[in-house]
Design an enzyme around this catalytic site. Structure first.
Site, PDB file in Angstrom:
ATOM      1  N   LYS A 120       0.830  -1.208   0.000  1.00 36.78           N
ATOM      2  CA  LYS A 120       0.000   0.000   0.000  1.00 36.78           C
ATOM      3  C   LYS A 120       0.862   1.254   0.000  1.00 36.78           C
ATOM      4  O   LYS A 120       1.953   1.262   0.574  1.00 36.78           O
ATOM      5  CB  LYS A 120      -0.881   0.039   1.247  1.00 36.78           C
ATOM      6  CG  LYS A 120      -2.035  -0.946   1.260  1.00 36.78           C
ATOM      7  CD  LYS A 120      -2.841  -0.696   2.524  1.00 36.78           C
ATOM      8  CE  LYS A 120      -4.267  -1.167   2.408  1.00 36.78           C
ATOM      9  NZ  LYS A 120      -5.047  -0.796   3.605  1.00 36.78           N
TER      10      LYS A 120
ATOM     11  N   HIS B 206     -16.144  -4.100   5.334  1.00 33.03           N
ATOM     12  CA  HIS B 206     -15.623  -2.766   5.641  1.00 33.03           C
ATOM     13  C   HIS B 206     -16.629  -2.099   6.575  1.00 33.03           C
ATOM     14  O   HIS B 206     -17.769  -1.855   6.186  1.00 33.03           O
ATOM     15  CB  HIS B 206     -15.451  -1.971   4.340  1.00 33.03           C
ATOM     16  CG  HIS B 206     -15.050  -0.537   4.559  1.00 33.03           C
ATOM     17  ND1 HIS B 206     -13.892  -0.008   4.054  1.00 33.03           N
ATOM     18  CD2 HIS B 206     -15.653   0.475   5.226  1.00 33.03           C
ATOM     19  CE1 HIS B 206     -13.805   1.275   4.412  1.00 33.03           C
ATOM     20  NE2 HIS B 206     -14.870   1.590   5.112  1.00 33.03           N
TER      21      HIS B 206
ATOM     22  N   HIS C 245     -12.136  -1.593  -4.775  1.00 34.46           N
ATOM     23  CA  HIS C 245     -11.912  -0.887  -3.500  1.00 34.46           C
ATOM     24  C   HIS C 245     -12.647   0.436  -3.425  1.00 34.46           C
ATOM     25  O   HIS C 245     -12.312   1.292  -2.605  1.00 34.46           O
ATOM     26  CB  HIS C 245     -10.413  -0.659  -3.243  1.00 34.46           C
ATOM     27  CG  HIS C 245      -9.605  -1.912  -3.292  1.00 34.46           C
ATOM     28  ND1 HIS C 245      -9.933  -3.035  -2.573  1.00 34.46           N
ATOM     29  CD2 HIS C 245      -8.487  -2.231  -3.988  1.00 34.46           C
ATOM     30  CE1 HIS C 245      -9.054  -3.983  -2.821  1.00 34.46           C
ATOM     31  NE2 HIS C 245      -8.175  -3.521  -3.683  1.00 34.46           N
TER      32      HIS C 245
ATOM     33  N   ASN D 105     -10.406   8.936   8.068  1.00 32.69           N
ATOM     34  CA  ASN D 105     -10.678  10.067   7.179  1.00 32.69           C
ATOM     35  C   ASN D 105     -11.026  11.269   8.039  1.00 32.69           C
ATOM     36  O   ASN D 105     -11.998  11.227   8.807  1.00 32.69           O
ATOM     37  CB  ASN D 105     -11.818   9.758   6.214  1.00 32.69           C
ATOM     38  CG  ASN D 105     -11.395   8.793   5.116  1.00 32.69           C
ATOM     39  OD1 ASN D 105     -12.173   7.966   4.675  1.00 32.69           O
ATOM     40  ND2 ASN D 105     -10.156   8.871   4.665  1.00 32.69           N
TER      41      ASN D 105
ATOM     42  N   ARG E   4     -12.441  14.072   7.582  1.00 36.49           N
ATOM     43  CA  ARG E   4     -13.330  14.929   6.779  1.00 36.49           C
ATOM     44  C   ARG E   4     -14.730  14.329   6.744  1.00 36.49           C
ATOM     45  O   ARG E   4     -14.943  13.240   7.246  1.00 36.49           O
ATOM     46  CB  ARG E   4     -12.778  15.015   5.354  1.00 36.49           C
ATOM     47  CG  ARG E   4     -12.608  13.624   4.741  1.00 36.49           C
ATOM     48  CD  ARG E   4     -12.436  13.642   3.258  1.00 36.49           C
ATOM     49  NE  ARG E   4     -12.037  12.358   2.734  1.00 36.49           N
ATOM     50  CZ  ARG E   4     -12.836  11.358   2.406  1.00 36.49           C
ATOM     51  NH1 ARG E   4     -14.133  11.475   2.580  1.00 36.49           N
ATOM     52  NH2 ARG E   4     -12.362  10.230   1.906  1.00 36.49           N
TER      53      ARG E   4
HETATM   54  P1  ADP Z   1      -8.193   4.085   0.469  1.00 40.57           P
HETATM   55  O1  ADP Z   1      -7.682   5.170   1.356  1.00 40.57           O
HETATM   56  O2  ADP Z   1      -7.535   4.070  -0.856  1.00 40.57           O
HETATM   57  O3  ADP Z   1      -9.680   4.060   0.411  1.00 40.57           O
HETATM   58  P2  ADP Z   1      -8.189   1.910   2.434  1.00 40.57           P
HETATM   59  O4  ADP Z   1      -7.006   1.524   3.240  1.00 40.57           O
HETATM   60  O5  ADP Z   1      -9.251   2.690   3.139  1.00 40.57           O
HETATM   61  O6  ADP Z   1      -7.702   2.713   1.137  1.00 40.57           O
HETATM   62  O7  ADP Z   1      -8.840   0.619   1.809  1.00 40.57           O
HETATM   63  C1  ADP Z   1      -9.860   0.676   0.844  1.00 40.57           C
HETATM   64  C2  ADP Z   1     -10.439  -0.702   0.617  1.00 40.57           C
HETATM   65  O8  ADP Z   1      -9.417  -1.614   0.211  1.00 40.57           O
HETATM   66  C3  ADP Z   1     -11.061  -1.336   1.839  1.00 40.57           C
HETATM   67  O9  ADP Z   1     -12.388  -0.939   2.035  1.00 40.57           O
HETATM   68  C4  ADP Z   1     -10.962  -2.795   1.472  1.00 40.57           C
HETATM   69  O10 ADP Z   1     -11.938  -3.132   0.510  1.00 40.57           O
HETATM   70  C5  ADP Z   1      -9.626  -2.892   0.775  1.00 40.57           C
HETATM   71  N1  ADP Z   1      -8.542  -3.229   1.731  1.00 40.57           N
HETATM   72  C6  ADP Z   1      -7.753  -2.356   2.382  1.00 40.57           C
HETATM   73  N2  ADP Z   1      -6.882  -2.994   3.202  1.00 40.57           N
HETATM   74  C7  ADP Z   1      -7.117  -4.312   3.046  1.00 40.57           C
HETATM   75  C8  ADP Z   1      -6.539  -5.506   3.610  1.00 40.57           C
HETATM   76  N3  ADP Z   1      -5.542  -5.455   4.483  1.00 40.57           N
HETATM   77  N4  ADP Z   1      -7.040  -6.699   3.214  1.00 40.57           N
HETATM   78  C9  ADP Z   1      -8.058  -6.774   2.310  1.00 40.57           C
HETATM   79  N5  ADP Z   1      -8.633  -5.693   1.746  1.00 40.57           N
HETATM   80  C10 ADP Z   1      -8.180  -4.470   2.089  1.00 40.57           C
END
Ligand code: ADP
Length: 446
Positions: free
Chosen positions: A157, A207, A234, A288, A290
């Protein structure tokens, strides 16, 4: 209270903020690009200022132009909405340095939570469980070592990632070696920051996120959780509250934990803590700092106007109520309606020929569309949010299905038919879905 608020955004969210201001007797200033001269947020605001050409970096991200618009119109405060500058800590700071109030959290909190590595470290310190992993990895050697600790499959990430982008799965060592340099280059290109971290990839989580409100003066409350597991690539498509995947004690536990930790943190304004939930366990992924697109569903079940609360808090008010004073009533669902082809998800900008929004009991539509309006090709494709409230999940589903039938948007393609298809699915109707369900079930795109 403020006399005049400048809304540094566009589309339905700019309208949403305008509405809250109007109800509070606050005058509004809209800013807009040349592509948005005829937009509804410009039409409804008391004043408007053109801040640049269509590309966002020249208009909605143009800090000097926005500050000049605030100065010319004599605004007291700026609401950043969501997206654009909403999580830009430098912007929040500059606004403050120009004797204007930023309607949002402190620049320090935005900065800390905007860096996902720092955010996870802070969450851990506050006693919030996080997904295994999360430390910065400097190079491939370091990533290999860290991978042994985190375990496969994993996600690579971007520390500065957002909007569901900047994530890549590695199922084994060779995949990690192949994908790591690509992830690095993408992070640098998309987010201007190549910092990466690894995280355990959860197979089928939900989520779950918790909406909180803090006044920065010692009071923090939660407005319950939202289930945002219905996603494509996502990105959220539909949200509901309460989550059909949690029992009462899980719900109480995560909501209370979120509020308690944000009280310790001294958080001010609206914010959301995002978690993944799998096998009875919660794992923090990000915060977040915001307003979020899906905030209306929490408003529907609590009766609290989150934007009004943000404005009151920014003006120095205390919350004035406690957690026990908040009551949760019924169920709410939001469908995000995008100007996209419902099968291919290709953007579909263009002129709206006919527009008819649904109404009736329990229905709310947040949209800046109108008949003969031209959806410009330059921005996010979200054009309407259809929100339904019912005394229980079944009543809510019944209403949203009925409202989807009534909704007419012609001239452009929208994702309304996709939502209708989701509403016919037994798995969805039973609340039995995780973050991968939509793609496994419906999405035939590459
Ligand atoms: P962004 O800031 O780009 O939205 P997030 O960290 O909030 O990124 O993650 C967005 C989505 O990605 C989550 O809702 C989930 O669907 C997927 N995701 C994130 N981390 C994981 C993980 N460790 N394992 C599986 N899916 C993940």
């Amino acid at each position: 209270m403020f006399d005049k608020v400048l809304i540094a955004n566009r589309g339905e969210i700019a309208l949403r903020i305008h509405r809250a201001c109007r109800e509070m007797g606050i005058r509004t200033v809209a800013v807009h690009s040349t592509a948005d001269a005829n937009a509804m947020h410009v039409r409804l605001a008391d004043e408007s200022v053109c801040i640049g050409p269509p590309p966002a970096r020249a208009s909605y991200l143009n800090i000097p132009a926005i500050l000049s618009a605030a100065a010319i119109t004599g605004a007291d405060a700026i609401h950043p909405g969501l997206g654009f500058l909403a999580e830009n800590a430098d912007f929040a700071q500059i606004v403050g340095e120009h004797d204007l109030v930023f309607i949002g959290p402190s620049p320090e909190h935005i900065r800390l939570m905007g860096d996902k590595i720092a955010a996870k470290r802070t969450a851990k310190e506050l006693g919030i469980p996080v997904v295994p992993g999360g430390e910065a990895v400097d190079d491939l050697d370091h990533a290999r070592q860290e991978a042994d600790r985190v375990g496969y499959p994993m996600l690579i990430k971007a520390a500065a990632g957002g909007g569901g982008r900047g994530m890549r799965v590695a199922r084994d060592k060779s995949e990690l070696e192949a994908v790591f340099p690509i992830a690095r280059a993408e992070a640098q290109t998309f987010f201007g920051n190549g910092a990466l971290y690894l995280e355990r990839f959860l197979a089928k989580p939900r989520h779950i996120e918790v909406q909180i409100l803090g006044d920065g003066q010692g009071s923090v409350v939660h407005l319950g959780e939202r289930d945002c597991s219905l996603q494509r690539k996502h990105q959220k498509l539909l949200e509901e509250t309460p989550s059909p995947g949690l029992n009462a004690s899980e719900r109480q536990c995560i909501c209370n934990l979120a509020a308690a930790t944000m009280r310790k943190f001294g958080y001010k304004s609206a914010g959301t803590l995002e978690f993944l939930h799998q096998d009875g366990q919660f794992f923090f992924i990000e915060m977040n700092t915001r307003l979020q697109v899906e905030h209306p569903i929490s408003e529907m079940v609590t009766g609290i106007d989150i934007v009004r609360e943000q404005i009151r808090i920014a003006a120095g008010a205390t919350l004035g109520y406690r957690q026990e004073d908040i009551t949760f009533s019924g169920h709410a669902i939001e469908c995000r309606i995008n100007a996209e082809h419902p099968d291919t998800f290709a953007p579909s900008p263009g002129t709206v020929q006919r527009y008819h929004a649904p109404g009736g009991m329990g229905i709310r539509v947040d949209s800046a569309l109108y008949q003969s309006y031209s959806v410009p090709p330059h921005y996010d494709s979200l054009v309407a949010k259809l929100i339904a409230h019912g005394s229980g999940r079944n009543e809510c589903l019944m209403r949203i299905r009925r409202a989807l039938e009534e909704f007419v948007i012609s001239g452009i393609e929208t994702t309304i038919p996709l939502h209708q298809q989701i509403m016919r699915s037994d798995a969805f109707l039973n609340g039995d879905y995780d973050i991968g369900w939509f793609e496994r079930t419906f999405d035939q795109t590459p």
